[in-house]
Design an enzyme around this catalytic site. Structure first.
Site, PDB file in Angstrom:
ATOM      1  N   HIS A   1       6.173  -1.512   1.351  1.00 24.23           N
ATOM      2  CA  HIS A   1       4.980  -2.180   1.863  1.00 24.23           C
ATOM      3  C   HIS A   1       3.715  -1.730   1.137  1.00 24.23           C
ATOM      4  O   HIS A   1       2.637  -2.277   1.380  1.00 24.23           O
ATOM      5  CB  HIS A   1       4.822  -1.919   3.363  1.00 24.23           C
TER       6      HIS A   1
ATOM      7  N   HIS B   1      -1.825  -2.007  -0.262  1.00 21.82           N
ATOM      8  CA  HIS B   1      -1.097  -1.910   1.012  1.00 21.82           C
ATOM      9  C   HIS B   1      -0.928  -3.318   1.564  1.00 21.82           C
ATOM     10  O   HIS B   1      -1.903  -4.005   1.866  1.00 21.82           O
ATOM     11  CB  HIS B   1      -1.878  -1.036   1.993  1.00 21.82           C
TER      12      HIS B   1
END
Length: 565
Positions: A60, A75
């Protein structure tokens, strides 16, 4: 003004201020300056050119370090770590060199939304304090690969006016460059005085350039390590190096690189170096506390011996518990540090350590209560203050976790994997390997005592005489756990007494030289090691004697004017 860094939009969508991102870590800029994007497509592009320094296990997030030193975090989504990587498909690996705008993979926006998570993509400059002067953001809708922000880095003059931490960053940058760059580094650890690099090719570093850096005392090659001797500021320099390399170079299993076909000798050497690396990484974080606890015990002993402090008083009880707690609960602490070193779960191994020091089990062992598991009888032993069983458990745990992850469904993994691992490792120690290792440890302790009693003088000469050589080669970390083990098994350690003599002698020699020179500018300097007898130097009427003094607490090159001595 320094050249600005253009940061491209990693996804198409609408740019938002960090303060609007629904995550306090980013909105309060704890991760540094940057921006967010509410994405309309899932294709991920590189916001800058540089090197991939880390990729989250759940895919992620990933980090990029630019040639100019900017550390960029991308992110994808908010709290998407809980999705175990399912919505993300990245086509990059760590240490890849990428270009700005390059396609790096995709994120499944629909899957993220269906899981109840937000899809906001955050771009943050994580080393804002050290790197960034200012940042300018665009607003509104934007397509991926288009400039979303311009960052102005600090100028060289700005850096010179920063606090001392920036000098560590500069030194770290020079060391990394001269050692062959991040691509030549496998991993990095440190001890009390030196950085210990595990390199892919230890012939690449520029020894002269590194040795001439301000802040570097010396270099050495030993135990499969490229050692850069820093001195008392080694922790600060280590932190600066890790800041620039990325966390993936920290707390990794040590795997020395050996070129070509591995012979039996090279395999033994590799295994031994790995063992030393694990001991080093496990013991270093607590060495200071171990020393401090010992000093506190000595002070308490002196106070009670001269009747200044009563052993029955609450004050003595409190300070005694402070001095003893680290030794008593050593398996918990070592479980944590060894797991970090070996890539296992530190919390899980700390819990295993707490099982080994659980008071009821220790009391049962004292009462000779027998434990029977699956009809296998075993005696309950006390593992408080023990060293080797928990390190062995951490090693097994590093493999056990990978196996359990394959067989336990992800939906229940977070609950069942840790407790199953604790159960299996605890049984392994109590029923299987633990008694064997404790017996071997006891034999080792008794063996050292036996050798000592056969010929104390010879034993002291060999141990004390060889210990400083062991320090230079980094082999002394194999001795420290034996000392701790002796204290746990016997309550005393002859080995510790012998190596302590070398510390006192070294400290006295360093103090004598310091008192003679009096000039702090000549204490640390580059110089050759003493290559001929002292008398010969005097006969040649040399004006300067250079001494390389290495040891547990310090490593210095001392320049002594012979006229003053």
């Amino acid at each position: 003004m320094a050249d600005s860094l253009d940061i491209l939009a990693p996804v198409s969508g609408r740019i938002v201020e960090l303060s609007s991102v629904n995550d306090p870590v980013f909105s309060q800029k704890m991760m540094g300056e940057g921006f967010g994007i509410e994405p309309t497509s899932g294709e991920i592009r590189a916001p800058v050119a540089g090197t991939i320094t880390f990729i989250a296990q759940t895919k992620h997030a990933f980090g990029i370090t630019t040639a100019g030193g900017a550390e960029i975090l991308v992110h994808m989504g908010i709290d998407t770590v809980d999705l175990n990587g399912e919505p993300f498909d990245l086509n990059i690996t760590e240490n890849d060199t990428i270009t700005a705008g390059q396609s790096l993979g995709n994120m499944d926006l629909k899957k993220i939304k269906n899981s109840g998570k937000e899809t906001t993509v955050v771009v943050a400059i994580t080393n804002t304090k050290d790197y960034l002067e200012s940042i300018t953001l665009k607003s509104g809708k934007i397509s991926s690969g288009i400039i979303a922000a311009s960052a102005i880095p600090k100028t060289s003059n700005d850096l010179q006016n920063d606090d001392q931490a920036d000098s560590y960053q500069q030194l770290a940058s020079e060391i990394i460059k001269d050692i062959g760059g991040r691509e030549n580094i496998n991993s990095l650890i440190h001890c009390i005085t030196r950085l210990r690099f595990y390199l892919k090719n230890d012939h690449i570093p520029d020894d002269d350039a590194i040795q001439n850096l301000t802040g570097v005392i010396n270099i050495a090659r030993a135990s499969g390590q490229y050692q850069v001797v820093i001195g008392s500021k080694v922790t600060e320099v280590y932190d600066a190096v890790i800041d620039q390399l990325g966390p993936q170079f920290k707390n990794l299993p040590i795997k020395p690189h050996i070129e070509g076909h591995k012979t039996i000798r090279s395999r033994i050497k590799e295994t031994f170096n790995a063992f030393i690396g694990v001991l080093t990484g496990s013991m270093i974080p607590i060495i200071g506390l171990l020393g401090g606890s010992g000093i506190l015990k000595g002070i308490l002993g002196a106070l009670t011996g001269y009747n200044i402090l009563d052993k029955a008083s609450g004050t003595y009880l409190l300070f005694s518990s402070i001095a003893d707690s680290l030794y008593y609960f050593l398996p918990i602490i070592l479980g944590f540090t060894a797991a970090k070193k070996l890539g296992a779960n530190p919390i899980t191994l700390a819990v295993v350590g707490s099982v080994l020091t659980y008071p009821s089990l220790i009391a049962a062992g004292s009462n000779s209560i027998q434990l029977t598991v699956f009809r296998i009888p075993t005696h309950i032993l006390s593992y408080s203050s023990s060293v080797f069983p928990i390190i062995f458990a951490a090693w097994v745990g590093s493999y056990l976790e990978k196996w359990l992850k394959k067989i336990i469904p992800s939906v229940i993994r977070s609950i069942f994997l840790p407790i199953i691992e604790v159960i299996l490792l605890s049984l392994l120690i109590y029923v299987g390997v633990g008694p064997i290792m404790l017996s071997l440890s006891t034999l080792l302790s008794h063996g050292i005592e036996a050798i000592y009693f056969v010929n104390p003088a010879l034993t002291g000469f060999l141990v004390s005489g060889m210990y400083q050589i062991a320090v230079v080669f980094g082999l002394h970390w194999a001795i420290i756990p034996i000392v701790v083990n002796d204290l746990a098994i016997s309550g005393h350690s002859y080995l510790n007494a012998m190596i302590s003599v070398t510390m006192v002698a070294q400290g006295a020699a360093a103090m004598a030289v310091a008192l003679k020179t009096r000039d702090k500018n000549t204490v640390i300097c580059p110089g050759q090691q003493l290559s001929q007898p002292f008398a010969a130097l005097l006969n040649q009427q040399s004006t300067v004697l250079r001494l390389d003094i290495s040891g547990y607490f310090s490593y210095q090159t001392l320049e002594v004017p012979l006229a003053d001595s």
